[in-house]
Design an enzyme around this catalytic site. Structure first.
Site, PDB file in Angstrom:
ATOM      1  N   HIS A 203       0.796  -1.230   0.000  1.00 31.70           N
ATOM      2  CA  HIS A 203       0.000   0.000   0.000  1.00 31.70           C
ATOM      3  C   HIS A 203       0.829   1.281   0.000  1.00 31.70           C
ATOM      4  O   HIS A 203       0.275   2.371  -0.095  1.00 31.70           O
ATOM      5  CB  HIS A 203      -0.925   0.036   1.224  1.00 31.70           C
ATOM      6  CG  HIS A 203      -0.199   0.226   2.520  1.00 31.70           C
ATOM      7  ND1 HIS A 203       0.402  -0.804   3.188  1.00 31.70           N
ATOM      8  CD2 HIS A 203       0.034   1.339   3.266  1.00 31.70           C
ATOM      9  CE1 HIS A 203       0.964  -0.342   4.291  1.00 31.70           C
ATOM     10  NE2 HIS A 203       0.767   0.960   4.365  1.00 31.70           N
TER      11      HIS A 203
HETATM   12  C1  UD1 Z   1      -1.517   5.856   5.587  1.00 27.81           C
HETATM   13  C2  UD1 Z   1      -0.113   6.310   6.026  1.00 27.81           C
HETATM   14  C3  UD1 Z   1       0.878   5.166   5.849  1.00 27.81           C
HETATM   15  C4  UD1 Z   1       0.396   3.921   6.570  1.00 27.81           C
HETATM   16  C5  UD1 Z   1      -1.029   3.586   6.148  1.00 27.81           C
HETATM   17  C6  UD1 Z   1      -1.539   2.468   6.994  1.00 27.81           C
HETATM   18  C7  UD1 Z   1       0.294   8.679   5.645  1.00 27.81           C
HETATM   19  C8  UD1 Z   1       1.025   9.675   4.822  1.00 27.81           C
HETATM   20  N1  UD1 Z   1       0.347   7.420   5.210  1.00 27.81           N
HETATM   21  O1  UD1 Z   1      -1.441   5.549   4.211  1.00 27.81           O
HETATM   22  O2  UD1 Z   1       2.125   5.547   6.412  1.00 27.81           O
HETATM   23  O3  UD1 Z   1       1.244   2.878   6.245  1.00 27.81           O
HETATM   24  O4  UD1 Z   1      -1.893   4.721   6.337  1.00 27.81           O
HETATM   25  O5  UD1 Z   1      -2.561   1.745   6.440  1.00 27.81           O
HETATM   26  O6  UD1 Z   1      -0.302   9.016   6.640  1.00 27.81           O
HETATM   27  N2  UD1 Z   1      -8.895   4.871   1.871  1.00 27.81           N
HETATM   28  C9  UD1 Z   1     -10.123   4.273   1.920  1.00 27.81           C
HETATM   29  N3  UD1 Z   1     -10.672   4.035   3.135  1.00 27.81           N
HETATM   30  C10 UD1 Z   1     -10.069   4.371   4.306  1.00 27.81           C
HETATM   31  C11 UD1 Z   1      -8.826   4.987   4.236  1.00 27.81           C
HETATM   32  C12 UD1 Z   1      -8.243   5.227   3.016  1.00 27.81           C
HETATM   33  O7  UD1 Z   1     -10.717   3.952   0.905  1.00 27.81           O
HETATM   34  O8  UD1 Z   1     -10.635   4.103   5.385  1.00 27.81           O
HETATM   35  C13 UD1 Z   1      -8.262   5.078   0.554  1.00 27.81           C
HETATM   36  C14 UD1 Z   1      -8.646   6.419  -0.089  1.00 27.81           C
HETATM   37  O9  UD1 Z   1      -8.719   6.205  -1.453  1.00 27.81           O
HETATM   38  C15 UD1 Z   1      -7.441   7.273   0.248  1.00 27.81           C
HETATM   39  C16 UD1 Z   1      -6.301   6.263   0.192  1.00 27.81           C
HETATM   40  O10 UD1 Z   1      -6.857   5.068   0.699  1.00 27.81           O
HETATM   41  O11 UD1 Z   1      -7.258   8.324  -0.650  1.00 27.81           O
HETATM   42  C17 UD1 Z   1      -5.079   6.661   0.988  1.00 27.81           C
HETATM   43  O12 UD1 Z   1      -5.412   6.916   2.347  1.00 27.81           O
HETATM   44  P1  UD1 Z   1      -4.446   7.800   3.264  1.00 27.81           P
HETATM   45  O13 UD1 Z   1      -4.968   7.823   4.633  1.00 27.81           O
HETATM   46  O14 UD1 Z   1      -4.168   9.081   2.606  1.00 27.81           O
HETATM   47  O15 UD1 Z   1      -3.075   7.035   3.221  1.00 27.81           O
HETATM   48  P2  UD1 Z   1      -2.741   5.480   3.337  1.00 27.81           P
HETATM   49  O16 UD1 Z   1      -2.297   5.013   2.001  1.00 27.81           O
HETATM   50  O17 UD1 Z   1      -3.845   4.776   4.006  1.00 27.81           O
HETATM   51  N1  UDP Z   2      -3.044  -5.016   9.567  1.00 30.01           N
HETATM   52  C1  UDP Z   2      -4.329  -5.489   9.804  1.00 30.01           C
HETATM   53  N2  UDP Z   2      -5.091  -5.825   8.724  1.00 30.01           N
HETATM   54  C2  UDP Z   2      -4.643  -5.734   7.450  1.00 30.01           C
HETATM   55  C3  UDP Z   2      -3.318  -5.264   7.230  1.00 30.01           C
HETATM   56  C4  UDP Z   2      -2.550  -4.904   8.312  1.00 30.01           C
HETATM   57  O1  UDP Z   2      -4.762  -5.611  10.949  1.00 30.01           O
HETATM   58  O2  UDP Z   2      -5.402  -6.044   6.521  1.00 30.01           O
HETATM   59  C5  UDP Z   2      -2.229  -4.633  10.730  1.00 30.01           C
HETATM   60  C6  UDP Z   2      -0.887  -5.328  10.807  1.00 30.01           C
HETATM   61  O3  UDP Z   2      -1.026  -6.577  11.460  1.00 30.01           O
HETATM   62  C7  UDP Z   2      -0.057  -4.331  11.587  1.00 30.01           C
HETATM   63  C8  UDP Z   2      -0.610  -3.003  11.118  1.00 30.01           C
HETATM   64  O4  UDP Z   2      -1.905  -3.273  10.593  1.00 30.01           O
HETATM   65  O5  UDP Z   2      -0.300  -4.453  12.978  1.00 30.01           O
HETATM   66  C9  UDP Z   2       0.268  -2.427  10.051  1.00 30.01           C
HETATM   67  O6  UDP Z   2      -0.389  -1.384   9.450  1.00 30.01           O
HETATM   68  P1  UDP Z   2      -0.194  -0.969   7.925  1.00 30.01           P
HETATM   69  O7  UDP Z   2       0.473  -2.033   7.163  1.00 30.01           O
HETATM   70  O8  UDP Z   2      -1.504  -0.481   7.463  1.00 30.01           O
HETATM   71  O9  UDP Z   2       0.716   0.337   8.082  1.00 30.01           O
HETATM   72  P2  UDP Z   2       2.262   0.578   8.332  1.00 30.01           P
HETATM   73  O10 UDP Z   2       2.712  -0.260   9.461  1.00 30.01           O
HETATM   74  O11 UDP Z   2       2.952   0.297   7.046  1.00 30.01           O
HETATM   75  O12 UDP Z   2       2.320   2.031   8.621  1.00 30.01           O
END
Ligand code: UD1
Ligand code: UDP
Length: 355
Positions: A203
């Site tokens: 992601h």
């Molecule tokens: C964010 C964090 C990343 C983390 C990740 C965990 C930042 C800059 N990035 O990335 O470090 O690893 O969360 O999962 O903060 N979206 C949905 N539903 C949701 C949330 C997001 O559909 O509930 C989709 C939307 O299209 C959105 C995209 O995901 O535009 C990105 O969401 P965003 O919160 O901006 O960043 P993540 O990629 O989730």
């Molecule tokens: N995780 C989860 N469900 C998923 C993917 C990840 O519960 O479908 C949990 C995972 O076990 C870990 C945390 O989310 O505890 C990691 O988050 P993510 O990969 O979204 O973000 P990052 O750590 O890269 O910021």
């Protein structure tokens, strides 16, 4: 004494859970949810499973550009902090909610603590790296998970109130793995047998937002036998926008985002994990599963040095080769100490009641 935690994204909730429970013994606590993540399976499921109380404030920020997200989080968190006047604000990890919360707090002169401080992958193109650096430099108390994290801060001139406490995610696994084993039926649901499949998550912006990289990774995924791909909504949206989702889901086993219990069980029973997630790399190590990281750099350097994690970027052939034959050669060392939440409690008692 009142402590406010600012959280908003999936990994923030998982880090908040064990600490919130521990701090409850001594402090009044508030949860400020920025709303960065909002789908049930990216948000509410973690509050339900990990028994985190409902947030006291929900800022409803949602998705958007970095400027929009951090700006809205800063503005709306500030309003809450002015009203609530907590003695301390805690932020977790490296998301936009982490940075927005830290900026709001430090600008108001409220003491600010960063959980998971000092991590660096030394690539400023990653939004998470910017968030880590700026959050560390805005914080008054820095809770580091590892020795290297303490060293990274020292190199940037941050030495005051830096504590190596271990990793709150170790506490989280300890508390929840047995419960997960009892409650999760994900292996049966997906018709999987332990150690016969490879688990993948993907992601990070550097992989999803460059079509060339995304395609190379997906081409590798398609050719890996018994791959289970747990797909983040960001990745799903980009796959759909580029007409790649339907074709891919015919070829490999894909699931929507999973709850923490199902995820822990899938990780623990995987033969190997392919990921660009920070937290999943760390959990792979803690659960004794070899990890192939779909990035050129990692902030969890020690897992690579220990030989249990290999960095392959978005190189299709390297991904395929590593998925097939990567094996740790050395015994695991203890990198991540348990008991971080209790150590943080003791430090905060001392800090808040004596200074
Ligand atoms: C964010 C964090 C990343 C983390 C990740 C965990 C930042 C800059 N990035 O990335 O470090 O690893 O969360 O999962 O903060 N979206 C949905 N539903 C949701 C949330 C997001 O559909 O509930 C989709 C939307 O299209 C959105 C995209 O995901 O535009 C990105 O969401 P965003 O919160 O901006 O960043 P993540 O990629 O989730
Ligand atoms: N995780 C989860 N469900 C998923 C993917 C990840 O519960 O479908 C949990 C995972 O076990 C870990 C945390 O989310 O505890 C990691 O988050 P993510 O990969 O979204 O973000 P990052 O750590 O890269 O910021």
């Amino acid at each position: 004494m009142k402590i406010a935690s600012v959280v908003g994204a999936r990994p923030n909730f998982i880090k908040l859970a064990p600490l919130f429970k521990t701090l409850k013994m001594r402090f009044t606590q508030l949860i400020i949810h920025t709303g960065q993540h909002y789908d049930y399976e990216m948000d509410r499921i973690f509050f339900d499973e990990l028994k985190i109380p409902d947030p006291d404030y929900h800022l409803g920020v949602g998705s958007g550009t970095h400027g929009y997200q951090v700006g809205e989080i800063l503005k709306k968190t500030e309003e809450v902090l002015i009203k609530e006047k907590p003695e301390l604000v805690i932020v977790y990890g490296d998301t936009n909610s982490t940075l927005g919360g830290a900026l709001a707090s430090c600008k108001l002169g409220i003491r600010t603590a960063h959980v998971e401080a000092g991590l660096r992958c030394f690539d400023r193109r990653m939004p998470e790296e910017i968030n880590r650096v700026l959050t560390d430099h805005s914080s008054d108390i820095l809770f580091c998970p590892t020795r290297l994290a303490v060293l990274n801060l020292k190199k940037e001139g941050i030495t005051r109130n830096v504590f190596r406490v271990g990793d709150v995610m170790v506490d989280s696994i300890k508390e929840n793995l047995k419960i997960a084993e009892r409650k999760s039926s994900i292996l049966d649901e997906l018709c999987l047998k332990p150690k016969t499949y490879i688990l993948a998550t993907l992601h990070r912006a550097e992989n999803t937002d460059t079509l060339e990289r995304l395609k190379a990774i997906l081409e590798a995924f398609e050719r890996i036998p018994n791959l289970v791909f747990v797909c983040h909504p960001r990745t799903r949206r980009i796959l759909e926008e580029n007409g790649l989702f339907a074709k891919l889901s015919e070829k490999i086993l894909m699931t929507p985002p999973l709850g923490y219990f199902d995820m822990l069980i899938l990780e623990k029973n995987a033969e190997k994990i392919l990921t660009d997630s920070g937290g999943v790399q760390k959990e792979a190590y803690l659960l004794n599963v070899p990890c192939v990281t779909l990035r050129e750099r990692t902030e969890w350097v020690e897992t690579v040095q220990a030989g249990w994690n290999i960095l392959v970027g978005a190189d299709k052939n390297l991904i395929l080769e590593s998925a097939r034959s990567f094996k740790p050669v050395s015994e695991k060392k203890k990198i991540f100490q348990a008991g971080a939440s209790k150590k943080i409690l003791r430090i905060l008692e001392n800090y808040l009641y004596n200074t």
